[in-house]
Enzyme design. Structure first.
Site, PDB file in Angstrom:
ATOM      1  N   TYR A   1      22.030   2.035 -28.115  1.00 55.47           N
ATOM      2  CA  TYR A   1      22.032   3.343 -28.787  1.00 55.47           C
ATOM      3  C   TYR A   1      20.589   3.812 -28.947  1.00 55.47           C
ATOM      4  O   TYR A   1      19.752   3.115 -29.515  1.00 55.47           O
ATOM      5  CB  TYR A   1      22.713   3.197 -30.145  1.00 55.47           C
ATOM      6  CG  TYR A   1      23.093   4.489 -30.857  1.00 55.47           C
ATOM      7  CD1 TYR A   1      22.662   5.731 -30.423  1.00 55.47           C
ATOM      8  CD2 TYR A   1      23.900   4.455 -31.990  1.00 55.47           C
ATOM      9  CE1 TYR A   1      23.022   6.904 -31.084  1.00 55.47           C
ATOM     10  CE2 TYR A   1      24.282   5.618 -32.659  1.00 55.47           C
ATOM     11  CZ  TYR A   1      23.822   6.833 -32.212  1.00 55.47           C
ATOM     12  OH  TYR A   1      24.179   7.987 -32.870  1.00 55.47           O
ATOM     13  N   CYS A   2      20.286   5.012 -28.439  1.00 54.81           N
ATOM     14  CA  CYS A   2      18.975   5.643 -28.604  1.00 54.81           C
ATOM     15  C   CYS A   2      17.874   4.711 -28.098  1.00 54.81           C
ATOM     16  O   CYS A   2      17.944   4.215 -26.979  1.00 54.81           O
ATOM     17  CB  CYS A   2      18.787   6.058 -30.059  1.00 54.81           C
ATOM     18  SG  CYS A   2      17.309   7.069 -30.345  1.00 54.81           S
ATOM     19  N   VAL A   3      16.848   4.423 -28.911  1.00 50.91           N
ATOM     20  CA  VAL A   3      15.767   3.569 -28.443  1.00 50.91           C
ATOM     21  C   VAL A   3      16.267   2.143 -28.206  1.00 50.91           C
ATOM     22  O   VAL A   3      15.682   1.397 -27.406  1.00 50.91           O
ATOM     23  CB  VAL A   3      14.587   3.587 -29.434  1.00 50.91           C
ATOM     24  CG1 VAL A   3      14.957   2.939 -30.754  1.00 50.91           C
ATOM     25  CG2 VAL A   3      13.366   2.910 -28.835  1.00 50.91           C
TER      26      VAL A   3
ATOM     27  N   GLY B   1      18.942   1.599 -26.618  1.00 53.91           N
ATOM     28  CA  GLY B   1      19.351   1.711 -25.225  1.00 53.91           C
ATOM     29  C   GLY B   1      18.165   1.685 -24.282  1.00 53.91           C
ATOM     30  O   GLY B   1      18.225   1.106 -23.189  1.00 53.91           O
TER      31      GLY B   1
ATOM     32  N   PHE C   1      24.248   5.106 -25.357  1.00 57.16           N
ATOM     33  CA  PHE C   1      24.504   6.227 -26.256  1.00 57.16           C
ATOM     34  C   PHE C   1      23.196   7.000 -26.441  1.00 57.16           C
ATOM     35  O   PHE C   1      22.209   6.451 -26.944  1.00 57.16           O
ATOM     36  CB  PHE C   1      24.960   5.739 -27.642  1.00 57.16           C
ATOM     37  CG  PHE C   1      26.289   5.046 -27.681  1.00 57.16           C
ATOM     38  CD1 PHE C   1      27.169   5.078 -26.622  1.00 57.16           C
ATOM     39  CD2 PHE C   1      26.668   4.342 -28.825  1.00 57.16           C
ATOM     40  CE1 PHE C   1      28.386   4.414 -26.670  1.00 57.16           C
ATOM     41  CE2 PHE C   1      27.893   3.693 -28.896  1.00 57.16           C
ATOM     42  CZ  PHE C   1      28.750   3.730 -27.811  1.00 57.16           C
TER      43      PHE C   1
END
Length: 610
Positions: free
Chosen positions: A347-349, A351, A375
């Site tokens: 998710y975000c960073v 990811g 994500f």
């Protein structure tokens, strides 16, 4: 006779309008003003004390200097040609004169006078009827809007600015415009004015008291309260999905969640959340929990809970976060379940780190992750949005210098930067509600999570800013981890790449562009709403929609134009995608069946607040 033209009726109406702004109890009002100033003094003391003690070293000069330098470049363009400068000034004066004429017509009783300029759709600052009904406040509103749009036009029509400077100038103009809005001040906001008069100023007494408390809570910096935090407790009414911490390193706790089905997918699911925020955004409450929902679909869910770093973690870099976080979690899953094939989500960073880890592991022969879901994750930062405003060589150097002594960046600094991306929603409404109205914010789990900020380990944060935002090394194949130049093209496993349409942190266009760098099949999906609500959108709510269209090829605009829109949550679509890769089932796995339970979920690391 028409009532509106009756002088007696008109004078009575004017008198009534004026009365609502008159102080009825001057003595009490004066006393409350004195108390307000007293509390404001306490706020100033709360700000000054840590600086006098040497506990806080401001880096305010750097962003202010950057803003001044940016505006200097903008000014140079307009003043370089006197005729161009005169034309710009004439446009402003013409707009203000028209506003003045409109106000004069309304004061004279002329009917059907149209506003010179109207607030943009969705702008909630000027909803009170007095903004249009009262000539004084209407004039303030329209003059402000004319000047704000004129300022924005100066940026848009300044030829010769490089794109980064233009982006920064546009962002700073927007921040200043929001800060100077007449809706932010008691004497220029009719609603605040009326409330202050009606309460004899007691609202300001409460508001300044809250301001002092929030500066004290931020240890010298303003920690803006966006929710009533007293109504929430992690593990009591937030982050409730049952599970156990089964492993712990210096950087992470690994949580395994209890199954709720008799059979589960053979491949466990590992979630790598961002370290910039805490993982329980995916487990806010039972109704909105992605983690709980994934468990109910038959996933054996493991989650990385990052430590809230302090001076001990200052030298932990991206390799550390991959080795002691991601690979440590994979080792834990293998020890607990015996499985060597895993589905992963970033998710975000989280990811972005996961993508870097996958590229590194591909070179090292570690192929335990067999499918990956991202994500709102960027791997290319060409179109990285407004966060790029804060990243250039000078600003990064200043930030690195500020982090050197402590080994970390205070969580409040990063939280304020994120709030500034949507200051019209996440800063000024709370400034008005808390400090002007003197009202406590409502209890809201999402905003409680948003205020639960985390520190940034110095080496890790510096690597992230330089390699991603500043130099865009990941997609270019220039990022070096563990002595290897990692290549995203080495990631040949299936990729489910989720973007959100209104994302201000990882713009959908940026996520789309990143798809082309992976070496395997990529399914690009765009959800409605933004960075949080577009992800945390359970099927039961029946909100928003998502778009699919196979391969992310061509331009982002053409993909959107041809995509298939489906109402509701993307979660079931993702689960079907996971099953299409491997749908084998095995008996449900109990938590800590092989490894020792170290704590009940959500663990201990997540409870550390700053």
């Amino acid at each position: 006779m028409n009532k509106s033209s009756d002088p007696v009726s008109t004078n009575a109406a004017v008198a009534t309008d004026v009365e609502q702004y008159l102080v009825r109890d001057p003595e009490t009002f004066a006393l409350n003003m004195a108390r307000t100033l007293e509390n404001l003094g306490k706020a100033a003391a709360a700000w000054a004390a840590p600086r006098e003690n040497g506990d806080v070293h401001d880096s305010v000069a750097e962003p202010v200097a950057d803003m001044v330098k940016t505006f200097s470049k903008l000014t140079e363009y307009w003043l370089a040609d006197p005729s161009r400068a005169l034309e710009a000034q004439t446009r402003l004066f013409a707009g203000l004169i028209t506003v003045w004429q409109t106000a004069a017509h309304r004061v004279s009783g002329v009917e059907g006078v149209e506003d010179v300029v109207k607030p943009e759709r969705g702008d909630k600052r000027f909803l009170d009827e007095e903004w249009g009904k009262n000539a004084f406040f209407d004039f303030l509103k329209q003059a402000y809007l004319v000047m704000a749009r004129w300022s924005n036009d100066l940026v848009e029509h300044a030829d010769g600015l490089d794109e980064h400077t233009r982006h920064k100038a546009s962002f700073y103009v927007k921040q200043i415009a929001y800060a100077l809005s007449p809706s932010n001040f008691v004497l220029t906001n009719p609603e605040l004015f009326r409330e202050t008069v009606a309460a004899n100023g007691s609202n300001l007494v409460r508001g300044m008291k809250m301001l002092a408390e929030d500066i004290a809570a931020g240890k010298g910096d303003l920690k803006l309260r966006q929710a009533d935090n007293s109504k929430f407790e992690i593990g009591k009414n937030i982050a409730l999905t049952p599970g156990k911490v089964i492993a712990r390193s210096d950087l992470v706790e690994v949580i395994q969640y209890e199954p709720t089905t008799d059979k589960v997918l053979k491949r466990p699911l590992l979630i790598c959340p961002p370290w910039i925020n805490k993982f329980y955004i995916l487990d806010l409450n039972p109704e909105k929990s992605f983690i709980r929902w994934a468990v109910e679909q038959g996933h054996t869910v493991f989650v990385i809970s990052w430590v809230n770093p302090d001076e001990r973690h200052g030298r932990k870099n991206w390799e550390s976060y991959i080795r002691e976080g991601l690979q440590f979690a994979l080792d834990t899953i293998e020890q607990e379940t015996g499985e060597t094939e895993v589905n992963a989500i970033g998710y975000c960073v989280g990811g972005t780190l996961l993508a870097a880890g996958l590229a590194l592991m591909a070179q090292e022969g570690d192929n335990r992750i067999q499918s990956v879901t991202f994500f709102t994750t960027q791997v290319d930062f060409t179109y990285a949005g407004d966060l790029k405003v804060f990243v250039d060589e000078e600003q990064v150097q200043a930030l690195e210098k500020a982090m050197t002594d402590r080994g970390y960046l205070e969580g409040t600094k990063m939280a304020m930067a994120f709030n500034m991306l949507r200051s019209g929603d996440l800063i000024w409404p709370y400034v008005i509600n808390n400090y002007m109205r003197g009202k406590d914010p409502m209890p809201f789990d999402l905003l409680y999570w948003n205020s639960d900020s985390t520190r940034m380990a110095a080496a890790n944060h510096s690597f992230y800013l330089r390699n991603c935002y500043l130099e865009n090394n990941m997609s270019a194949g220039r990022m070096t981890i563990a002595g290897r130049n990692i290549q995203l093209s080495d990631i040949k496993i299936p990729v489910y790449n989720l973007a959100t349409k209104e994302d201000h942190i990882a713009p959908a266009r940026s996520v789309f562009l990143g798809c082309r760098y992976f070496g395997g099949d990529v399914d690009y999906v765009m959800s409605g709403s933004g960075h949080i609500a577009g992800v945390v959108n359970p099927p039961s709510l029946k909100k928003y929609q998502y778009w699919t269209d196979g391969k992310p090829e061509g331009t982002f605009e053409s993909w959107v134009a041809n995509a298939t829109e489906t109402p509701g949550s993307w979660w079931p679509h993702w689960h079907k995608w996971i099953e299409s890769k491997d749908s084998q089932l095995v008996p449900a796995r109990r938590t800590a069946s092989k490894l020792k339970s170290l704590a009940e979920a959500p663990g201990t690391y997540v409870r550390v607040r700053v």
